[in-house]
Design an enzyme around this catalytic site. Structure first.
Site, PDB file in Angstrom:
ATOM      1  N   HIS A 191     -28.880 106.369  92.440  1.00  0.00           N
ATOM      2  CA  HIS A 191     -29.713 106.756  91.293  1.00  0.00           C
ATOM      3  C   HIS A 191     -29.581 105.716  90.192  1.00  0.00           C
ATOM      4  O   HIS A 191     -28.486 105.193  89.942  1.00  0.00           O
ATOM      5  CB  HIS A 191     -29.352 108.157  90.787  1.00  0.00           C
ATOM      6  CG  HIS A 191     -28.012 108.285  90.129  1.00  0.00           C
ATOM      7  ND1 HIS A 191     -27.815 108.085  88.778  1.00  0.00           N
ATOM      8  CD2 HIS A 191     -26.788 108.612  90.628  1.00  0.00           C
ATOM      9  CE1 HIS A 191     -26.546 108.287  88.479  1.00  0.00           C
ATOM     10  NE2 HIS A 191     -25.895 108.589  89.578  1.00  0.00           N
ATOM     11  N   ASP A 203     -21.912 104.195  87.443  1.00  0.00           N
ATOM     12  CA  ASP A 203     -22.646 105.426  87.768  1.00  0.00           C
ATOM     13  C   ASP A 203     -24.074 105.315  87.248  1.00  0.00           C
ATOM     14  O   ASP A 203     -24.379 105.769  86.151  1.00  0.00           O
ATOM     15  CB  ASP A 203     -21.928 106.614  87.134  1.00  0.00           C
ATOM     16  CG  ASP A 203     -22.550 107.944  87.521  1.00  0.00           C
ATOM     17  OD1 ASP A 203     -23.164 108.008  88.594  1.00  0.00           O
ATOM     18  OD2 ASP A 203     -22.426 108.905  86.740  1.00  0.00           O
ATOM     19  N   GLU A 237     -30.943 111.815  88.673  1.00  0.00           N
ATOM     20  CA  GLU A 237     -29.748 112.467  89.216  1.00  0.00           C
ATOM     21  C   GLU A 237     -28.921 113.119  88.124  1.00  0.00           C
ATOM     22  O   GLU A 237     -28.369 114.206  88.317  1.00  0.00           O
ATOM     23  CB  GLU A 237     -28.897 111.430  89.961  1.00  0.00           C
ATOM     24  CG  GLU A 237     -27.768 112.043  90.793  1.00  0.00           C
ATOM     25  CD  GLU A 237     -26.461 112.204  90.033  1.00  0.00           C
ATOM     26  OE1 GLU A 237     -25.530 112.848  90.566  1.00  0.00           O
ATOM     27  OE2 GLU A 237     -26.362 111.693  88.897  1.00  0.00           O
ATOM     28  N   GLU A 238     -28.829 112.474  86.969  1.00  0.00           N
ATOM     29  CA  GLU A 238     -27.998 113.003  85.890  1.00  0.00           C
ATOM     30  C   GLU A 238     -28.580 114.266  85.272  1.00  0.00           C
ATOM     31  O   GLU A 238     -27.893 114.962  84.530  1.00  0.00           O
ATOM     32  CB  GLU A 238     -27.793 111.941  84.812  1.00  0.00           C
ATOM     33  CG  GLU A 238     -27.067 110.684  85.282  1.00  0.00           C
ATOM     34  CD  GLU A 238     -25.629 110.945  85.699  1.00  0.00           C
ATOM     35  OE1 GLU A 238     -25.161 112.090  85.557  1.00  0.00           O
ATOM     36  OE2 GLU A 238     -24.974 109.999  86.168  1.00  0.00           O
ATOM     37  N   HIS A 340     -18.935 108.026  82.497  1.00  0.00           N
ATOM     38  CA  HIS A 340     -19.896 108.619  81.559  1.00  0.00           C
ATOM     39  C   HIS A 340     -19.567 108.286  80.101  1.00  0.00           C
ATOM     40  O   HIS A 340     -19.746 109.125  79.211  1.00  0.00           O
ATOM     41  CB  HIS A 340     -19.969 110.141  81.736  1.00  0.00           C
ATOM     42  CG  HIS A 340     -20.789 110.559  82.913  1.00  0.00           C
ATOM     43  ND1 HIS A 340     -21.092 111.883  83.192  1.00  0.00           N
ATOM     44  CD2 HIS A 340     -21.381 109.847  83.900  1.00  0.00           C
ATOM     45  CE1 HIS A 340     -21.828 111.966  84.284  1.00  0.00           C
ATOM     46  NE2 HIS A 340     -22.012 110.723  84.739  1.00  0.00           N
TER      47      HIS A 340
END
Length: 889
Positions: A191, A203, A237-238, A340
Site C-alpha cells: 500500500h 509503512d 490500507e491505513e 507511524h
C-alpha cells in the site's frame, strides 16, 4: 543399566555409611563393656579413610566453586547473546544479484518526498498515483519485445463492510503474464498511502518500491513463466484495509488469484518477518523455505499474532476472509518505536533491508508461479506447517502431523528416562519419586515467588510515577526486574539446598533438579502438542537436546561430579536450544516493547512479566548448577546490590522514558485535534457550541511529562465523559473507545475550514410506526458517523452506498473517500415500541458526525501550530482539524 542404577548406587552408598556408623558404635560399646581402651587415633584414621573413599563426589572434585559457576554461566549466556545479535544485525550474507536495490531506493525517495499520503489527499491520489503509473509505463515499454505482457488498470471501488464505508479510493493493479495469457495468478500486495503526519517510508512505501523493482526484474526474464502475477498497489490500507477489500470483492481479476504475498511493516527497516501464512495450504510456506534467499520466519509469530496479543491488522485478513485465498504475510519489525511517526523516513531504512526484501520476494514469486500447486491449490489445501529459521541461515519446515509425532516421541523418550529411575528397588524408587515431587514443588515455588516479587516491584515503580522507564532504557528493565527474578529463584533454591536437604548429596540434588526441569518441559510439550499448537517445537527442543546431553555425560558425572570438563560439555549440550530461545526472546522484546509504548493499560506489569518469563525459561536448566556450587552467598549479594542500585536509580527518575536522540528516538505519541463542536436542538436551532484542543494520550504516563512544558495541559482539564451524548460528545476517528476517556480538552479559538461539512435531511418517511430518514453529506475525505437511539427507540436497518449494514443500539460508521467522490448518501430506519416512551424534547435519535481534515490548508490552524511548537522535542504529535456536529431527530 548403569544409568538407571546411578540413583540407586548413591542411595546404597548412603545406606552403607549408616551401617558403618552403626557398626562403629557397637564396637565401641562392646570394648567399653570389656574395659578395653581402643586406640582412638588408629580408629579415627581408619574411619576417616573409609568416609573419604565413599564421599568422593562431595569433595573438591565433586562441586564447583561459586566464582567458577558464575563465570561459566555468564560466559555461556554472553557468548550466545553475541551470536544472536550478530544474526539479527546481519541482514544479508550473499545476494542473488537479480534485484537492483539502487533503483528501488530511488523509488522510495521519490514516493516519500511528497510527505504524508493520506487517503483523499492530492499527494496520495494524484502525485503518488501518477508516479507509480509513469514507472509502470516505462517497465511496460521494456516488456513489448519480451515473452511477457503487462496490463494496467486503475480501480476506484466503492462499498461497505463491517462498520466501514469507502467511496472511490484508488488501487493500481498490474497484470504480468506470458504473452499467451495465464489462467492462474499470484497476487503481490503493498500500500502506498500513509497515516497522517508520517512519510510512511517503511509503512509501506518501501514495499511498493520493492514491488516496482521486482516487476522490472521479471520483465527482463528471457523465458516465460508458467502462471501470472498481479501486482496490487493499494491506495487505502491505513483507512482500515479498504483498498484491499475493494480489489478482492470487486475487481474482475480477483477471480483468477490463487494465493497472495502481502508486504507490510510494524517497524522501520531491519528484516522482514514471515509472521503469518495459510490458512492451511502448507505448500506456500514450503515454497518460501525452498526459495527464500534470506529466510526469517517462525510459526511462533503466527500464533502470537493470531491470538490477538498484537493490536494490529493487515490486508492478509481481507484476502483470507473476503477472497477465500491463502497467502504469506511479511512485515518489517525492527525499531517499532518509529512506526507511524515522523521518523519513518527513507534514511532509516538500510540498503541491505531493501536488497534482502527484494531478493526474497523475487525468488518466492518466481518459485510460486512456476509451481504445479498454484494451478490447483485445492489439492494441497489441507494441513498446517511447523516452520522456523535458524538464525537466518536456513529454514526448517515439516507438517504439523509430523510435528505431533516428533513431539510425542521426544516426550515419551524423556518419560522413559525418568520412569526407568522409578523402576528401581522399591525403597530407592519411593525415595526418588518423593525427591522428584519435592523438586517440582520447589521449582514452582521459586518461579511463583519470583513473579510475585517482580510484579510488586513493577507496581511500586508505577505508583511512584516512574512507569515506562525502560522505553528508552531497555537494559534497565533487564537489570531491575531480571535481578529481582534471578535473586528470588536463587534464594529459594539455596534455602532448599541448605535447610531441606542437609543429608542429601549435592550431586544427587543436582541430578534430581535436572530431572524436575526435564519433567516440566515434558508437560509443556504434551500440553502444547495436545492443543494443536505448532509452536510446540520450542519445548521439544528444550527436551531433546538436554536429554541427549545428559545421557552422554552420565558416566563422566558419576565419576567426577561437577568437574570443569563436565560443566563445559553440559552447557555445550544446551547451546542449540538456548541460542534459539534467546533469539526468540530477542524478537519478542523487539516487537512488544514499542507496542507497550502505545498502550494505555499498565505496561510495567506486562514488561515485568515478560522479563520474569524469560528469566524462568533460561534458568530452568541452570538450576542444576545451584546444587553443584559450594556456595551462592556472593552471587546473592551481587544480585541484591544490583537490584537495590537499579531501584534507587529508577525511583529517582534517572531513566527518562522518552528520547529525541536523532540516531535512536523514542517518542511519546500524542493526538492533538483542533476542534469545534456544535450541538443542535430538536428544532434545528443551535443549542450550544465550543472550540478547543482535544488531546489524546496513547500511553500510560498521560500528561505528567508534558505538563512541565505546557502547564495549561493538566488534570484540571481532563475530559469528563458525557454518557448521554454519542461517544461522550467528542470526535472519534479510531474505533478505540477508551481513547475518548483518555483525553484533555484545552479551550481554543473556533476553526473554520474552507470546505465545511454539509449535512442535509433529504426525506423523512413514516410507515407503520417506522421512521425512515435519508441524508446527504458532503465533507472531507475522512468522516465518522455516530448514532445513538434515545430511550424507547431502536435502529432496525441502515443502508449505505454499496452495501447494507444492520446496526445495534449504539453505532459507529467510518467513511472515507478519494478525490472527485460524489456526496455520501445514506438512510436508516428507527422504530419506537411505544410513542409514549420517547421524550418529546429529546426526539428518537442523536446523530453526530465528525469531519476530519488531515491535508491541505484545512488541516492546519495558527493556534494549533503555536501549541505544537510548545511540545518537547521527544513528543510526536499527530495533529489535524476536526468539526463535530450533533443533531437530534
Amino acid at each position: 543399566m548403569s544409568l538407571f542404577h546411578q540413583y540407586e548406587t548413591n542411595v546404597k552408598h548412603k545406606t552403607n555409611l549408616t551401617a558403618i556408623s552403626e557398626r562403629d558404635s557397637t564396637v565401641r560399646r562392646i570394648r567399653t563393656q570389656q574395659n578395653q581402651q581402643p586406640d582412638s587415633r588408629d580408629e579415627e584414621a581408619a574411619l576417616s579413610s573409609v568416609r573419604s573413599s565413599k564421599h568422593k563426589p562431595e569433595g573438591s572434585a565433586g562441586l564447583l566453586g561459586e566464582s567458577s559457576a558464575v563465570i561459566l554461566l555468564l560466559g555461556f549466556v554472553f557468548l550466545l547473546w553475541i551470536v544472536v545479535l550478530i544474526s539479527v544485525k546481519q541482514l544479508i550474507l550473499s545476494s542473488s544479484g537479480h534485484f537492483n536495490f539502487v533503483r528501488a531506493r530511488k523509488h522510495l525517495e521519490r514516493i516519500t518526498s511528497v510527505g504524508p499520503r493520506t487517503v483523499g489527499s492530492p499527494e496520495n491520489e494524484i502525485t503518488t498515483v501518477n508516479y507509480l503509473l509513469d514507472q509502470i509505463a516505462q517497465i511496460r515499454n521494456e516488456s513489448k519485445t519480451g515473452p511477457h505482457s503487462i496490463t494496467v488498470d486503475v480501480q476506484r471501488p466503492t462499498s461497505c463492510f463491517g462498520y466501514l464505508c469507502y467511496d472511490r479510493v484508488t488501487n493500481i493493479a498490474v497484470k504480468f503474464e506470458p504473452q499467451t495469457s495465464a489462467q492462474h495468478f499470484m497476487l503481490a500486495n503493498c500500500h502506498f498511502d500513509s497515516v497522517p503526519n508520517s512519510p510512511g517510508a517503511s509503512d509501506d512505501a518501501v514495499s511498493c518500491s520493492v514491488m516496482l523493482e521486482v516487476l522490472h526484474s521479471l520483465v527482463n526474464l528471457s523465458s516465460p513463466l508458467k502462471h501470472g502475477i498481479i501486482f496490487l498497489f493499494n491506495g487505502a490500507e491505513e483507512t482500515f484495509l479498504q483498498g484491499s477489500h475493494g480489489f478482492i470483492t470487486q475487481h474482475p481479476w480477483a477471480q483468477q488469484v490463487r494465493a497472495f504475498v502481502n508486504l507490510e511493516a510494524s517497524g522501520v527497516g531491519g528484516k522482514e518477518l514471515v509472521f503469518q501464512t495459510g490458512p492451511n495450504n502448507p505448500w506456500l510456506i514450503q515454497a518460501y523455505v525452498q526459495a527464500a534467499v534470506h529466510p526469517f520466519a517462525t510459526v511462533v509469530g503466527q500464533e502470537i499474532f493470531q491470538s490477538g496479543l498484537i493490536p494490529s491488522d493487515t490486508d492478509f485478513r481481507i484476502f483470507r476472509d473476503y477472497g477465500n485465498i491463502p497467502g504469506i504475510d511479511l512485515a518489517f519489525i525492527d525499531n517499532g518505536y518509529l512506526y507511524h511517526t515522523k521518523y519513518d523516513t527513507p534514511d532509516r531504512i538500510h540498503n541491505d533491508s531493501i536488497l534482502r526484501a527484494g531478493d526474497n520476494i523475487l525468488s518466492v514469486l518466481k518459485h510460486l508461479v512456476m509451481s504445479e500447486e498454484l494451478a490447483d491449490s485445492s489439492k494441497y489445501r489441507n494441513g498446517n506447517m511447523v516452520f522456523f529459521d535458524i538464525l537466518g541461515l536456513t529454514m526448517v519446515a515439516y507438517s504439523a502431523h509430523a510435528g505431533t509425532i516428533i513431539n510425542y516421541t521426544v516426550a515419551i523418550a524423556a518419560l522413559i528416562y525418568l520412569g526407568g529411575k522409578c523402576m528401581l528397588a522399591s525403597c530407592v524408587a519411593v525415595r526418588y519419586v518423593r525427591d522428584l515431587v519435592c523438586a517440582v514443588i520447589a521449582l514452582f515455588l521459586s518461579w511463583f515467588f519470583s513473579l510475585l516479587v517482580v510484579l510488586l516491584v513493577a507496581w511500586l515503580v508505577t505508583k511512584m510515577g516512574r512507569s515506562m522507564f525502560w522505553y528508552s532504557h531497555f537494559y534497565a528493565a533487564v537489570c531491575l526486574y531480571g535481578s529481582a527474578a534471578t535473586g528470588i529463584i536463587l534464594l529459594i533454591h539455596t534455602l532448599v539446598k541448605n535447610l531441606c536437604h542437609r543429608n542429601v548429596s549435592h550431586v544427587d540434588l543436582a541430578e534430581i533438579f535436572f530431572d524436575a526441569s526435564l519433567l516440566l518441559w515434558c508437560f509443556v510439550l504434551f500440553f502444547l502438542t495436545h492443543r494443536g499448537w505448532c509452536s510446540a517445537y520450542v519445548p521439544m527442543m528444550m527436551v531433546v537436546f538436554p536429554l541427549i546431553s545428559k545421557l552422554l555425560l552420565t558416566k563422566l558425572f558419576r565419576a567426577k561430579g561437577a568437574s570443569l570438563q563436565y560443566s563445559i560439555l553440559y552447557l555445550m549440550g544446551l547451546a542449540v536450544p538456548y541460542v534459539y530461545i534467546m533469539f526468540l526472546i530477542r524478537v519478542i522484546f523487539e516487537v512488544f516493547t514499542p507496542i507497550l509504548g502505545r498502550r494505555a493499560d499498565i505496561p510495567d506489569i506486562f514488561m515485568a512479566s515478560l522479563v520474569t518469563a524469560a528469566t524462568v525459561i533460561l534458568s530452568s536448566y541452570f538450576i542444576h548448577f545451584i546444587y553443584l556450587s559450594r556456595s551462592t552467598k556472593w552471587t546473592l549479594a551481587v544480585l541484591g546490590s544490583v537490584f537495590t542500585l537499579m531501584f534507587v536509580l529508577v525511583s529517582s527518575g534517572v531513566f527518562f522514558p522518552y528520547s529525541a536522540n536523532p540516531s535512536s528516538p523514542r517518542p511519546k505519541r500524542v493526538f492533538v485535534q483542533h476542534i469545534t463542536r456544535r450541538f443542535q436542538a430538536l428544532n434545528g436551532s443551535l443549542q450550544s457550541s465550543d472550540s478547543g484542543f482535544c488531546i489524546n494520550d496513547q500511553d500510560y504516563t498521560g500528561m505528567q511529562h508534558i505538563t512541565p512544558h505546557i502547564p495549561q495541559i493538566n488534570d484540571s482539564i481532563r475530559m469528563h465523559c458525557q454518557d448521554h451524548i454519542p461517544y461522550y460528545g467528542f470526535p472519534r476517528f479510531l474505533t478505540v473507545k477508551f481513547l475518548v476517556k483518555l483525553s484533555w480538552y484545552l479551550p481554543a479559538p473556533e476553526v473554520s475550514p474552507k470546505a465545511p461539512l454539509e449535512l442535509k435531511l433529504l426525506s423523512r418517511q413514516i410507515t407503520w410506526g417506522t421512521i425512515k430518514m435519508t441524508f446527504e453529506v458532503k465533507g472531507p475525505s475522512h468522516m465518522s458517523l455516530l448514532l445513538r437511539p434515545h430511550a424507547g427507540a431502536y435502529l432496525i436497518l441502515s443502508s449505505f452506498r454499496g452495501g447494507m449494514l444492520r446496526l445495534g443500539s449504539d453505532s459507529f460508521i467510518f467513511y472515507c473517500h478519494g478525490l472527485d467522490a460524489p456526496t455520501w448518501n445514506f438512510w436508516f430506519e428507527i422504530q419506537s415500541l411505544k410513542s409514549s416512551d420517547v421524550s418529546p424534547d429529546e426526539g428518537m435519535i442523536s446523530l453526530a458526525i465528525s469531519a476530519h481534515y488531515f491535508s491541505g490548508s484545512d488541516g492546519r490552524s495558527e493556534p494549533l501550530e503555536s501549541l505544537l511548537e510548545r511540545f518537547p522535542d521527544w513528543a510526536f504529535t499527530s495533529s489535524w482539524i476536526t468539526t463535530y456536529h450533533m443533531y437530534r431527530y
